[in-house]
Design an enzyme around this catalytic site. Sequence first.
Site, PDB file in Angstrom:
ATOM      1  N   SER A  75       0.825  -1.209   0.000  1.00 18.38           N
ATOM      2  CA  SER A  75       0.000   0.000   0.000  1.00 18.38           C
ATOM      3  C   SER A  75       0.860   1.259   0.000  1.00 18.38           C
ATOM      4  O   SER A  75       1.659   1.498   0.910  1.00 18.38           O
ATOM      5  CB  SER A  75      -0.918   0.006   1.222  1.00 18.38           C
ATOM      6  N   HIS A 115      -1.295  -1.029  -4.283  1.00 20.39           N
ATOM      7  CA  HIS A 115      -2.578  -0.687  -3.661  1.00 20.39           C
ATOM      8  C   HIS A 115      -2.580   0.821  -3.389  1.00 20.39           C
ATOM      9  O   HIS A 115      -1.685   1.356  -2.730  1.00 20.39           O
ATOM     10  CB  HIS A 115      -2.771  -1.472  -2.364  1.00 20.39           C
ATOM     11  N   ASP A 169      -7.548  -6.091   3.613  1.00 20.53           N
ATOM     12  CA  ASP A 169      -6.979  -4.742   3.679  1.00 20.53           C
ATOM     13  C   ASP A 169      -7.027  -4.188   5.099  1.00 20.53           C
ATOM     14  O   ASP A 169      -8.097  -3.825   5.585  1.00 20.53           O
ATOM     15  CB  ASP A 169      -7.750  -3.831   2.713  1.00 20.53           C
TER      16      ASP A 169
HETATM   17  C1  DX5 Z   1      -6.860   1.779   5.228  1.00 19.86           C
HETATM   18  C2  DX5 Z   1      -6.430   1.500   3.826  1.00 19.86           C
HETATM   19  C3  DX5 Z   1      -5.392   0.451   3.736  1.00 19.86           C
HETATM   20  C4  DX5 Z   1      -4.100   0.803   4.409  1.00 19.86           C
HETATM   21  C5  DX5 Z   1      -3.601  -0.462   5.029  1.00 19.86           C
HETATM   22  O1  DX5 Z   1      -7.985   2.578   5.229  1.00 19.86           O
HETATM   23  O2  DX5 Z   1      -7.525   1.059   3.040  1.00 19.86           O
HETATM   24  O3  DX5 Z   1      -5.142   0.070   2.394  1.00 19.86           O
HETATM   25  O4  DX5 Z   1      -3.112   1.318   3.557  1.00 19.86           O
HETATM   26  O5  DX5 Z   1      -2.510  -0.153   5.795  1.00 19.86           O
HETATM   27  P1  DX5 Z   1      -1.907  -1.159   6.843  1.00 19.86           P
HETATM   28  O6  DX5 Z   1      -1.441  -2.351   6.093  1.00 19.86           O
HETATM   29  O7  DX5 Z   1      -0.798  -0.355   7.446  1.00 19.86           O
HETATM   30  O8  DX5 Z   1      -2.991  -1.498   7.848  1.00 19.86           O
HETATM   31 ZN    ZN Z   2      -7.009   0.150   0.999  1.00 16.81          ZN
END
Ligand code: DX5
Ligand code: ZN
Length: 215
Positions: free
Chosen positions: A8, A33, A175
């Site tokens: 992401s 992502h 996610d």
């Molecule tokens: C949160 C986003 C995610 C986020 C996940 O609202 O949709 O895609 O980037 O981040 P991590 O892996 O740090 O939880």
């Molecule tokens: Zn996301």
Amino acid sequence: MSHLVAPSILSANFANLEADIELINKSAGDWFHVDVMDGVFVPNISFGFPVIKAIKKYAKKPLDVHLMIVDPDRYTQAFKDAGADILSVHIEACNHLHRSVQNIKNCGMKAGVAINPHTSIHQLVDIIADLDLVNVMSVNPGFGGQKFILNTYEKVKALKALIVEKNSKALIEIDGGVDLNNCRQLLDCGADVLVAGNTVFGSDNPTETISLLKK
Ligand code: DX5
Ligand code: ZN
């Protein structure tokens, strides 16, 4: 099919995005992502079209764009033009989800639907056959680096059963809060795509962490 990993961008270094894009290009990661937040659907604002276009310029892998915005239909074509390959809208943000999904496909993108932690997979019964991707939020959307919600395991199992029952080709994407401890169990439950922000970019060796998530 072996599973996919989607680092992401939300957790990347925005002062030097090109370096982190190159890192993902050269890594075992499969997709970028890309989280878009409007400050209305979620209590945070991330970035919009200029940044996505800049990512697209350097990215050598598909852009998996996750819209956390109200009324996403207004921008479907604009996200295609900015470089989205897969576009996901939130079920909670769409009054006419079937139309939203058809619009995404008509614009030439793969169509995804994201569901918040409180949203039942049963709400997908009549749309699942039309989807390429379901984004199962395992944190409340809005921020990176949050704690994984344990109920997700059961949810993924039930969603997998629904996908099989309806003969859908939809991939299950997880996610939020995905890490090296919960990834194995998520895959065992039926996950196909692992999104990881903080786990990748908060680690000492992001490239190695992506490889570990891929194994
Ligand atoms: C949160 C986003 C995610 C986020 C996940 O609202 O949709 O895609 O980037 O981040 P991590 O892996 O740090 O939880
Ligand atoms: Zn996301």
